[in-house]
Design a protein around this motif. Structure first.
Motif, PDB file in Angstrom:
ATOM      1  N   ASP A 109       0.849  -1.195   0.000  1.00  0.00           N
ATOM      2  CA  ASP A 109       0.000   0.000   0.000  1.00  0.00           C
ATOM      3  C   ASP A 109       0.882   1.241   0.000  1.00  0.00           C
ATOM      4  N   ARG A 110       0.298   2.432   0.002  1.00  0.00           N
ATOM      5  CA  ARG A 110       1.071   3.660  -0.130  1.00  0.00           C
ATOM      6  C   ARG A 110       1.985   3.877   1.058  1.00  0.00           C
ATOM      7  N   SER A 111       1.639   3.327   2.213  1.00  0.00           N
ATOM      8  CA  SER A 111       2.495   3.497   3.398  1.00  0.00           C
ATOM      9  C   SER A 111       3.701   2.563   3.372  1.00  0.00           C
ATOM     10  N   ALA A 124      16.853  -7.134  -4.978  1.00  0.00           N
ATOM     11  CA  ALA A 124      17.355  -5.807  -4.634  1.00  0.00           C
ATOM     12  C   ALA A 124      17.378  -4.930  -5.883  1.00  0.00           C
ATOM     13  N   GLY A 125      17.403  -3.637  -5.651  1.00  0.00           N
ATOM     14  CA  GLY A 125      17.497  -2.699  -6.763  1.00  0.00           C
ATOM     15  C   GLY A 125      16.396  -1.661  -6.763  1.00  0.00           C
ATOM     16  N   ILE A 126      15.272  -1.868  -6.047  1.00  0.00           N
ATOM     17  CA  ILE A 126      14.156  -0.919  -5.984  1.00  0.00           C
ATOM     18  C   ILE A 126      14.041  -0.438  -4.531  1.00  0.00           C
ATOM     19  N   ILE A 132       5.981   2.438  -5.224  1.00  0.00           N
ATOM     20  CA  ILE A 132       4.670   2.887  -5.702  1.00  0.00           C
ATOM     21  C   ILE A 132       4.825   3.772  -6.924  1.00  0.00           C
ATOM     22  N   ILE A 133       5.869   4.618  -6.908  1.00  0.00           N
ATOM     23  CA  ILE A 133       6.067   5.587  -7.987  1.00  0.00           C
ATOM     24  C   ILE A 133       7.132   5.032  -8.937  1.00  0.00           C
ATOM     25  N   GLY A 134       6.839   5.019 -10.218  1.00  0.00           N
ATOM     26  CA  GLY A 134       7.797   4.551 -11.214  1.00  0.00           C
ATOM     27  C   GLY A 134       7.088   4.141 -12.489  1.00  0.00           C
ATOM     28  N   PRO A 135       7.854   3.859 -13.529  1.00  0.00           N
ATOM     29  CA  PRO A 135       7.236   3.460 -14.808  1.00  0.00           C
ATOM     30  C   PRO A 135       6.562   2.093 -14.688  1.00  0.00           C
ATOM     31  N   SER A 152      -3.591   0.377  -8.414  1.00  0.00           N
ATOM     32  CA  SER A 152      -5.058   0.333  -8.295  1.00  0.00           C
ATOM     33  C   SER A 152      -5.640   1.599  -8.901  1.00  0.00           C
ATOM     34  N   HIS A 153      -6.943   1.664  -9.026  1.00  0.00           N
ATOM     35  CA  HIS A 153      -7.581   2.814  -9.688  1.00  0.00           C
ATOM     36  C   HIS A 153      -7.418   4.084  -8.873  1.00  0.00           C
ATOM     37  N   ASP A 154      -7.189   3.974  -7.539  1.00  0.00           N
ATOM     38  CA  ASP A 154      -6.993   5.173  -6.718  1.00  0.00           C
ATOM     39  C   ASP A 154      -5.522   5.345  -6.338  1.00  0.00           C
ATOM     40  N   ASN A 155      -4.637   4.562  -6.954  1.00  0.00           N
ATOM     41  CA  ASN A 155      -3.195   4.649  -6.713  1.00  0.00           C
ATOM     42  C   ASN A 155      -2.815   4.458  -5.251  1.00  0.00           C
ATOM     43  N   ARG A 156      -3.632   3.800  -4.439  1.00  0.00           N
ATOM     44  CA  ARG A 156      -3.287   3.554  -3.045  1.00  0.00           C
ATOM     45  C   ARG A 156      -2.597   2.200  -2.868  1.00  0.00           C
TER      46      ARG A 156
END
Length: 517
Positions: A109-111, A124-126, A132-135, A152-156
């Motif tokens: 989740d976003r947390s 490893a590497g991320i 959450i943020i990335g291509p 998800s549709h709400d990016n959470r």
């Protein structure tokens, strides 16, 4: 005339020049056709490579989109709070149904809290801030995994799917069979070699690329070109090689297989002496001066040799007649001696004298039998036949035996095609005579078996065996051997250059003799 002019007059050089000019247009046409065939093959190979890379890109894109759809349904259910407790297990079963270790997934989740995922550790590497943020799709800097993000549709909630290199290779493997190929993925400056280790492409190669979805990732397929070996170059220039080879073979056949052998044959005939007069120029009509010289040489030498051959044949015929006459006279003289001994034996009154005359006559008859058989075999020069010699000798021994031994039986068992020389035949005849006489004196009513057979795995040695109950050990036999027969038998075995074996219990004498192969 200079050496160059003589060389140009050669029939082989003329044939080479004519064939070269005649076959040159055909060689050029075949060369153009060969180049066109190679160009067509290159175009077909390029088209096959294009179809293969396009097919691999579509298969990989379809696989990624199918997994993204499943991941999207899962993260949306988790974001809306509608997911049950088995949704992660179903997602894991779907992703790892074909390759258990090829795909790893993790949902956060976003947390940054991990909601569910694979049991194996995350590659490893991320960093956590970029989960959450990335291509949507990116190649890891290590070059070992391809990362796919699904929000998800709400990016959470976000799902991260890691695809290993073996899994990508199995998915992107084209249906067409291409040898020495290599697959690679490129995104900006990052690159992943998808092919298995050990299939690295070195040297000259051809490459084609196709874009995946997302379009910032390129799938490249590289095929190694076959090395430019001597065989490949020969196949390219095969028409020219065939053109030159055809002309060279014509020159070789005329110059090497005809003219030069005839010249060499002329030189050999000049030093060799055959046995007949030959005039080959009556049958051969050719402008080649080499063959003319050869014919003259044959005629000159054969005329000289024919005279010598006739003289040698006449001398050999005279020698053969003299040899036959000598053997004939020896045979007649031995028969006269045997007749004189027989006349003296009839006029003798004492038994000891009669026995002595008979013993002498038997040995003279044995020598006469050898000369008679040798004279019969003289024309074929095969030696003395063993079976006829022993048969005639046995008949003579029975005819000259004492009255009480006239029923002494002799059995002969011998190979049919055995021949011995005269040097062997004489001691063999005396040996048979001595042993038969010894057996007659020991037991006049006994029998004797004489066998002559080739030894095993030998064609130049035969075993002569004489067996009789009369030759068994006993006081009378020992007395006869000690008085005379033992020394005679020993001397005959020395002449045959082989030991004379005596089996006293069985009454058998055996000795190896040399035969003519």
């Amino acid at each position: 005339m200079t050496m160059f002019g003589v060389y140009l007059r050669s029939t082989g050089v003329k044939m080479f020049l004519i064939l070269t000019l005649a076959l040159l247009p055909l060689g050029l046409i075949a060369l153009v056709a060969s180049l066109q065939a190679i160009r067509t093959a290159d175009l077909e190979k390029e088209a096959l490579l294009r179809v293969a890379v396009t097919q691999s890109a579509r298969k990989l894109t379809a696989d990624l989109n199918a997994d993204r759809t499943a991941l999207g349904l899962t993260v949306n259910a988790l974001a809306d709070g509608k997911a049950d407790g088995e949704i992660c297990n179903r997602l894991s079963f779907f992703l790892t149904a074909q390759d258990r270790n090829g795909i790893r997934f993790y949902i956060y989740d976003r947390s940054g809290k991990k909601l569910c995922g694979s049991a194996t550790p995350e590659p490893a590497g991320i960093p956590p801030a970029r989960r959450i943020i990335g291509p949507r799709v990116e190649l890891l800097s290590s070059g070992d995994f391809l990362l796919s993000r699904t929000h998800s549709h709400d990016n959470r909630v976000a799902a991260l799917a890691y695809y290993s290199r073996p899994h990508l290779e199995s998915v992107a493997d084209p249906a067409t069979a291409l040898q020495n190929r290599q697959l690679s993925l490129r995104q900006g400056e990052r690159q992943m070699i998808v092919s298995r280790p050990g299939s690295r492409i070195d040297g000259h190669s051809s490459s084609l690329s196709a874009r995946l979805d997302p379009p910032d990732i390129l799938l490249t397929m590289t095929v190694r070109e076959p090395p430019a070996t001597i065989a490949r170059l020969l196949s390219l220039f095969l028409p020219l090689v065939m053109w030159f080879a055809a002309a060279a073979i014509g020159w070789f056949v005329v110059n090497r297989l005809l003219i030069r052998p005839l010249v060499l044959l002329r030189r050999q005939v000049a030093a060799y002496q055959p046995g007949e007069v030959l005039e080959p120029l009556r049958r051969i009509r050719t402008p080649a001066h080499e063959i003319s010289d050869l014919g003259d040489t044959f005629r000159e030498i054969s005329e000289d040799v024919a005279t010598h051959e006739a003289e040698m044949a006449a001398a050999l015929d005279t020698q053969r007649k003299l040899t036959r006459e000598v053997h004939h006279r020896v045979k007649n003289n031995l028969q006269i001696i045997a007749s004189l001994i027989s006349l003296h034996a009839r006029s003798a009154h004492e038994p000891e004298a009669v026995s002595a005359y008979g013993s002498i006559q038997r040995r003279v008859d044995a020598l006469s039998v050898v000369h008679r058989n040798h004279f019969a075999e003289l024309e074929e020069n095969r030696g003395v036949g063993v079976r006829p010699l022993i048969s005639e000798l046995s008949a003579s021994l029975r005819g000259t035996a004492p009255h009480e031994a006239r029923r002494f039986g002799i059995q002969i068992d011998s190979d049919d095609d055995l021949h011995i020389s005269q040097d062997v035949a004489v001691p063999v005849a005396f040996l048979v005579t001595e042993l038969v006489e010894l057996a007659m004196l020991s037991d006049p009513r006994a029998t004797m078996r004489i066998s002559v057979h080739l030894e095993a795995d030998r064609n130049d040695r035969a075993l002569l065996q004489m067996a009789s109950p009369a030759l068994r050990a006993g006081p009378e036999m020992t007395l006869l051997l000690n008085e005379r027969y033992g020394r005679v038998l020993t001397g005959l075995s020395r002449q045959l250059r082989s030991p004379l074996d005596h089996d006293a219990e069985a009454g058998r004498y055996s000795i190896a003799i040399s035969v003519i192969p």
